[in-house]
Design a protein around this motif. Structure first.
Motif, PDB file in Angstrom:
ATOM      1  N   CYS A  50      -8.801  10.207   1.940  1.00 47.65           N
ATOM      2  CA  CYS A  50      -7.634   9.878   2.724  1.00 47.65           C
ATOM      3  C   CYS A  50      -6.836  11.130   3.381  1.00 47.65           C
ATOM      4  O   CYS A  50      -6.457  11.851   2.488  1.00 47.65           O
ATOM      5  CB  CYS A  50      -6.585   8.868   2.173  1.00 47.65           C
ATOM      6  SG  CYS A  50      -5.325   8.478   3.330  1.00 47.65           S
ATOM      7  N   SER A  52      -4.462  11.454   4.615  1.00 51.73           N
ATOM      8  CA  SER A  52      -2.583  11.343   4.686  1.00 51.73           C
ATOM      9  C   SER A  52      -2.497  11.668   3.448  1.00 51.73           C
ATOM     10  O   SER A  52      -1.279  12.301   2.867  1.00 51.73           O
ATOM     11  CB  SER A  52      -2.242   9.857   4.978  1.00 51.73           C
ATOM     12  OG  SER A  52      -0.888   9.574   4.827  1.00 51.73           O
ATOM     13  N   CYS A  53      -2.954  10.812   2.255  1.00 55.27           N
ATOM     14  CA  CYS A  53      -2.548  11.179   0.857  1.00 55.27           C
ATOM     15  C   CYS A  53      -3.640  11.682  -0.108  1.00 55.27           C
ATOM     16  O   CYS A  53      -3.199  11.885  -1.312  1.00 55.27           O
ATOM     17  CB  CYS A  53      -2.060   9.798   0.343  1.00 55.27           C
ATOM     18  SG  CYS A  53      -3.284   8.584   0.011  1.00 55.27           S
ATOM     19  N   CYS A  72      -6.520   2.759   3.367  1.00 56.27           N
ATOM     20  CA  CYS A  72      -5.936   3.402   2.081  1.00 56.27           C
ATOM     21  C   CYS A  72      -4.914   2.576   1.781  1.00 56.27           C
ATOM     22  O   CYS A  72      -4.079   1.883   2.453  1.00 56.27           O
ATOM     23  CB  CYS A  72      -5.503   4.857   2.287  1.00 56.27           C
ATOM     24  SG  CYS A  72      -4.923   5.686   0.978  1.00 56.27           S
ATOM     25  N   CYS A  74      -2.044   3.702   0.953  1.00 57.10           N
ATOM     26  CA  CYS A  74      -0.955   4.399   1.659  1.00 57.10           C
ATOM     27  C   CYS A  74      -0.527   3.902   2.980  1.00 57.10           C
ATOM     28  O   CYS A  74       0.400   4.068   3.522  1.00 57.10           O
ATOM     29  CB  CYS A  74      -0.923   5.884   1.550  1.00 57.10           C
ATOM     30  SG  CYS A  74      -2.065   6.512   2.873  1.00 57.10           S
ATOM     31  N   HIS A  76      -2.712   4.438   5.606  1.00 60.61           N
ATOM     32  CA  HIS A  76      -3.569   5.122   6.535  1.00 60.61           C
ATOM     33  C   HIS A  76      -4.770   4.303   6.767  1.00 60.61           C
ATOM     34  O   HIS A  76      -5.524   3.915   6.003  1.00 60.61           O
ATOM     35  CB  HIS A  76      -3.733   6.647   6.058  1.00 60.61           C
ATOM     36  CG  HIS A  76      -4.383   7.593   6.936  1.00 60.61           C
ATOM     37  ND1 HIS A  76      -3.817   7.628   8.320  1.00 60.61           N
ATOM     38  CD2 HIS A  76      -5.511   8.265   6.956  1.00 60.61           C
ATOM     39  CE1 HIS A  76      -4.925   8.353   9.004  1.00 60.61           C
ATOM     40  NE2 HIS A  76      -5.741   8.683   8.238  1.00 60.61           N
TER      41      HIS A  76
END
Ligand SMILES: [Zn+2]
Length: 121
Positions: A50, A52-53, A72, A74, A76
């Motif tokens: 991911c 983002s995270c 994900c 999160c 994203h």
């Protein structure tokens, strides 16, 4: 049907023994199929991460109009060009639930961002 090790007073898991009838999407909208994928994805020998995270597993795969997206915990989500509809089909057994609203489906499945940083499986 009751699992042999399941106490008799617990409800049986809801596993249909016949294909679940998926309602037609509303005019102008497309059917989105979703399936959870707890493991890593390595379509070209490189683990998908991911952006983002930095999570490396526990995905939701989405397919609509033969395009595959990865989501994900999160929240994203991105279209993953290295995963095709055939890959999705190989991982999708049958529909067992349906939602009228994709946002509600993401919330119910735990992929609306509420569980960022948590692996469920
Ligand atoms: Zn993430």
């Amino acid at each position: 049907m009751t699992h042999p090790q399941q106490p008799a007073d617990e409800p049986s898991p809801r596993i249909p023994d016949y294909p679940f009838m998926v309602p037609e999407p509303a005019p102008g909208s497309a059917l989105i199929r979703m399936v959870q994928h707890p493991d890593q994805l390595n379509p070209l020998g490189i683990t998908i991460t991911c952006a983002s995270c930095r999570a490396e597993r526990d995905w939701l795969l989405l397919e609509t109009r033969r395009r595959v997206f990865v989501r994900c915990r999160c929240g994203h989500e991105w279209e993953e060009a290295d995963l095709d509809a055939e890959f999705f089909d190989e991982n999708f057994a049958y529909a067992d639930r349906a939602w009228d609203n994709a946002g509600q489906a993401l919330k119910d499945l735990g992929f609306n961002g509420e569980f960022a940083g948590i692996y469920f499986n």
